[in-house]
Design a protein around this motif. Structure first.
Motif, PDB file in Angstrom:
ATOM      1  N   VAL A  41       0.828  -1.199   0.000  1.00  0.00           N
ATOM      2  CA  VAL A  41       0.000   0.000   0.000  1.00  0.00           C
ATOM      3  C   VAL A  41       0.866   1.253   0.000  1.00  0.00           C
ATOM      4  N   LYS A  42       0.222   2.372  -0.299  1.00  0.00           N
ATOM      5  CA  LYS A  42       0.871   3.685  -0.215  1.00  0.00           C
ATOM      6  C   LYS A  42       0.019   4.546   0.702  1.00  0.00           C
ATOM      7  N   PHE A  43       0.623   5.094   1.750  1.00  0.00           N
ATOM      8  CA  PHE A  43      -0.091   5.986   2.661  1.00  0.00           C
ATOM      9  C   PHE A  43      -0.347   7.301   1.935  1.00  0.00           C
ATOM     10  N   LEU A  44      -1.623   7.744   1.946  1.00  0.00           N
ATOM     11  CA  LEU A  44      -1.988   8.973   1.247  1.00  0.00           C
ATOM     12  C   LEU A  44      -2.194  10.163   2.175  1.00  0.00           C
ATOM     13  N   ALA A  51      -6.338   7.235   8.798  1.00  0.00           N
ATOM     14  CA  ALA A  51      -5.368   7.022   7.723  1.00  0.00           C
ATOM     15  C   ALA A  51      -6.045   6.417   6.503  1.00  0.00           C
ATOM     16  N   VAL A  52      -5.645   6.900   5.314  1.00  0.00           N
ATOM     17  CA  VAL A  52      -6.176   6.404   4.049  1.00  0.00           C
ATOM     18  C   VAL A  52      -4.997   5.891   3.220  1.00  0.00           C
ATOM     19  N   TYR A  53      -5.188   4.711   2.618  1.00  0.00           N
ATOM     20  CA  TYR A  53      -4.140   4.059   1.843  1.00  0.00           C
ATOM     21  C   TYR A  53      -4.623   3.761   0.432  1.00  0.00           C
ATOM     22  N   GLU A  54      -3.692   3.807  -0.524  1.00  0.00           N
ATOM     23  CA  GLU A  54      -3.970   3.338  -1.877  1.00  0.00           C
ATOM     24  C   GLU A  54      -3.410   1.924  -1.984  1.00  0.00           C
ATOM     25  N   SER A 102     -10.437   2.868   9.581  1.00  0.00           N
ATOM     26  CA  SER A 102     -11.392   3.470  10.506  1.00  0.00           C
ATOM     27  C   SER A 102     -12.325   4.520   9.890  1.00  0.00           C
ATOM     28  N   TYR A 103     -12.261   4.725   8.585  1.00  0.00           N
ATOM     29  CA  TYR A 103     -13.162   5.671   7.934  1.00  0.00           C
ATOM     30  C   TYR A 103     -13.842   4.969   6.769  1.00  0.00           C
ATOM     31  N   ASP A 104     -15.148   5.122   6.646  1.00  0.00           N
ATOM     32  CA  ASP A 104     -15.917   4.483   5.583  1.00  0.00           C
ATOM     33  C   ASP A 104     -15.759   5.283   4.297  1.00  0.00           C
TER      34      ASP A 104
END
Length: 124
Positions: A41-44, A51-54, A102-104
């Motif tokens: 993954v890549k942390f965005l 946290a959001v990942y690609e 943790s975020y939809d």
């Protein structure tokens, strides 16, 4: 009732130790179940402290190795299974797929804001 014994059923190549960030689910090709594992993954960044990942890379882990082995005795079926697996992983590895623990991400920020749900803001 439909429990999977991972030690008996999941095939991982000898010496392979791949970290798994998350599991996207299970898919079935020709009656053989595969676990969709996100392996790179890549942390965005963050959305409301989440946290959001690609997703950069996925692997399919076979959950029915005995069935897979039997099906692969036929070169035609083996080629069909490999083509399905390649098409699936190539699509996921192409880019444009994201996740957060943790975020939809299936709702827009506008929809989330309109619903009145605002996660707690971090204390500084």
């Amino acid at each position: 009732a439909n429990k999977i014994n991972l030690e008996e059923n999941v095939h991982v190549s000898e010496g392979e130790n791949t970290p798994v960030w998350t599991c996207m689910g299970i898919t079935v090709f020709l009656g053989v179940r595969f676990l969709i594992a996100v392996t790179n993954v890549k942390f965005l960044g963050f959305i409301w402290n989440a946290a959001v990942y690609e997703i950069l890379e996925c692997k399919l882990l076979c959950l029915d190795t005995a069935k897979y082995t039997v099906l692969c005795r036929s070169s035609t079926t083996k080629k069909q299974l490999q083509a399905c697996q390649k098409m699936f992983t190539d699509t996921l590895n192409w880019g444009g797929f994201y996740f957060s623990y943790s975020y939809d991400l299936s709702h827009t920020l506008q929809t989330t804001a309109d619903s009145g749900f605002f996660p707690p803001t971090p204390q500084t």
